[in-house]
Motif scaffolding. Structure first.
Motif, PDB file in Angstrom:
ATOM      1  N   LEU A  33     -20.610  69.295 -21.639  1.00 20.15           N
ATOM      2  CA  LEU A  33     -21.993  69.596 -21.991  1.00 20.15           C
ATOM      3  C   LEU A  33     -22.266  71.085 -21.901  1.00 20.15           C
ATOM      4  N   ARG A  44     -23.322  73.537 -25.025  1.00 24.69           N
ATOM      5  CA  ARG A  44     -24.511  74.389 -24.984  1.00 24.69           C
ATOM      6  C   ARG A  44     -24.132  75.860 -25.104  1.00 24.69           C
ATOM      7  N   THR A  90     -25.977  72.334 -14.792  1.00 21.65           N
ATOM      8  CA  THR A  90     -24.530  72.255 -14.987  1.00 21.65           C
ATOM      9  C   THR A  90     -23.806  72.095 -13.663  1.00 21.65           C
ATOM     10  N   ILE A 149     -29.423  68.627 -21.069  1.00 23.35           N
ATOM     11  CA  ILE A 149     -29.540  67.514 -22.016  1.00 23.35           C
ATOM     12  C   ILE A 149     -31.017  67.344 -22.356  1.00 23.35           C
ATOM     13  N   LEU A 186     -24.228  70.874 -28.740  1.00 25.26           N
ATOM     14  CA  LEU A 186     -24.584  70.031 -27.598  1.00 25.26           C
ATOM     15  C   LEU A 186     -24.281  68.566 -27.883  1.00 25.26           C
ATOM     16  N   LEU A 202     -21.779  66.204 -25.886  1.00 20.29           N
ATOM     17  CA  LEU A 202     -22.216  64.973 -25.230  1.00 20.29           C
ATOM     18  C   LEU A 202     -21.306  63.799 -25.562  1.00 20.29           C
ATOM     19  N   THR A 229     -18.168  64.198 -23.835  1.00 23.90           N
ATOM     20  CA  THR A 229     -18.358  63.976 -22.402  1.00 23.90           C
ATOM     21  C   THR A 229     -18.334  62.487 -22.070  1.00 23.90           C
TER      22      THR A 229
END
Length: 502
Positions: free
Chosen positions: A73, A77, A212, A265, A402, A406, A409
């Motif tokens: 993430l 970003r 983070t 997020i 992002l 995600l 992730t």
């Protein structure tokens, strides 16, 4: 006066086409996935080479996967804020250096540290390269084909890592699996630097350092606790402390994100398309995919007695089915729809895992591995392609990095957690079976239990695929960016936003 200008125009270098740029970006994804699976075949040799314990061996996989998943993430970003090409090039350079360091490691601490740095670099590469690739095909049938290529490369990297790991371990020794990754990464770095154009796509905003750090610590505690439970037991104070700490930190992360304007997020990410449904299903599928490669490789070597070279070669049918499924996924979705495609792929994957759960200690590759591998290859690749498309559905260009971070992730962290849980299941069953079975039979019993649980997890995903995709598809009525994968062809797609590709 016109002649010099004409000559100059003729000699001006042409920009590479989107297909060539996509190939360079996909090569970065291939390297990331290769490094995920290339160590699996060599785990017994790595264990002896650097003096790892049985439980410590899983950290050769988990150190990479944990850093990768926990920082994806942040990597996505950072790509949006700092520029995707810049983050990709930096990640590739760090990946090459850490791969070289892993091959030169002479102790378990040095090796695991190098693998963690590899994971950090991969967390920059994966979302940046995916966002750049999606910028090449903002909407329409082109994006569906690009996602098919992406899925094929992802699958080929995972399966190819097992094959390459077997060949290199057999011929040059385990350090060369990392040296080969370093060399391949250097070649990809050159290709990206030459082919990917310098296009401005940086977004305004600030980086969420507190969020983070909180989510990274939470995931670290969670995976460490699950991994340690296999050897220390679920009632061990360290295990309980780590799991309680993980829950507390995740709760803190939710509170932090609600109050920060620059949340890691942001809620807007889930306000369009099918992002939430795609990520939930990807997490479930991801929870079994890393463990699949680990346990299958161990069964082939420790139970069937196959050497690393033949173990890797045995993954070729899996790799072929993977690539076929990934390239066919958009076409299948056009004919039967996204929901039916995802459901069918997950059912196929569950069937392959259930087939593996019937393996025996005195079995063979042809009887116990080949058939399930074909089903698993098809199901896994089709599901990955379609769920990736769902997870970037309707996301605005400024959040592309992002969204890519995600979905990676959820897949990667799901894989880490799944490996920790399934390794605990397999280890517990093996320990209990050792009291009345031979060593090989006890090992096989543990692997069977892991595959049975994996099949149940994927089956749950198949059951909830219909309500998740339908519910996520309602609301604002926006067309999904893949066009050919989720809806009938439409001429209402947005014009290409080239700025978003930078």
């Amino acid at each position: 006066m016109n002649l010099p200008r004409t000559q100059k125009a003729r000699t001006a270098p042409r920009s590479p086409g989107p297909g060539i740029v996509l190939a360079a970006l996909a090569a970065g994804q291939f390297i990331v996935m290769l490094a995920t699976s290339i160590v699996n075949v060599a785990l017994p040799q790595i264990r002896e080479g650097v003096g790892l314990s049985e439980s410590g061996t899983t950290w050769v996989v988990n150190a990479y996967s944990l850093a990768f998943g926990a920082l994806l993430l942040a990597g996505g970003r950072a790509a949006d804020l700092l520029g995707r090409r810049r983050v990709l090039v930096t990640g590739l350079a760090l990946f090459a250096g850490s791969s070289l360091a892993a091959g030169l490691a002479t102790s378990s601490g040095a090796l695991i540290t190098a693998r963690a740095v590899q994971g950090l670099a991969a967390a920059a590469i994966a979302p940046a390269s995916l966002a750049l690739a999606m910028g090449l095909y903002p909407s329409g049938p082109g994006r569906g084909k690009a996602l098919g290529v992406w899925g094929a490369v992802t699958a080929a990297g995972g399966a190819g890592g097992v094959l390459l790991g077997g060949v290199v371990t057999q011929t040059g020794g385990w350090p060369w699996i990392f040296h080969s990754v370093a060399l391949g990464t250097a070649l990809v770095l050159v290709a990206v630097a030459v082919l990917v154009p310098r296009v401005s796509g940086r977004q305004t905003g600030q980086f969420d350092l507190l969020g983070t750090a909180t989510v990274t610590l939470a995931l670290t505690c969670l995976v460490w606790g699950l991994t340690t439970a296999g050897s220390a037991g679920w009632t061990d104070a360290r295990v309980l402390g780590a799991l309680v700490g993980a829950v507390a930190l995740l709760g803190a992360f939710i509170v932090i994100e609600r109050r920060r304007p620059n949340a890691l997020i942001p809620p807007r990410l889930f306000s369009t398309g099918r992002v939430a449904g795609g990520n939930v299903l990807m997490a479930l599928l991801g929870s079994v995919w890393i463990a699949l490669f680990v346990f299958l490789s161990l069964y082939q070597q420790l139970v069937l007695g196959m050497d690393p070279l033949w173990t890797g070669a045995g993954q070729l049918p899996f790799a072929a089915a993977n690539m076929l499924g990934a390239m066919s996924a958009p076409r299948i979705a056009r004919r039967i729809g996204a929901t039916a495609t995802v459901t069918a792929a997950l059912v196929t994957e569950a069937g392959g895992l259930l087939w593996l759960s019937r393996m025996s200690a005195d079995g063979s590759y042809l009887a116990d591995v080949l058939g399930p591998s074909l089903l698993l290859g098809l199901g896994l690749s089709i599901a990955f392609v379609q769920l990736t498309a769902l997870a970037v559905d309707g996301v605005p260009p400024e959040d592309a990095g992002l969204a890519g971070g995600l979905v990676n992730t959820t897949r990667q962290v799901g894989g880490v957690i799944g490996l920790a849980v399934l390794a605990t299941v397999a280890g517990s069953v093996t320990a209990q079976a050792s009291a009345h079975e031979s060593h090989l039979e006890a090992l096989t019993s543990g692997y069977r239990a892991a595959f049975t649980v994996s099949a149940a997890i994927v089956a749950v995903g198949a059951l909830i695929a219909l309500p998740l995709t339908r519910r996520a598809g309602r609301g604002r009525g926006e067309l999904p960016p893949t066009g050919d994968a989720f809806t009938k062809p439409s001429h209402r797609g947005r014009p290409p936003d080239r700025a978003s590709a930078g």
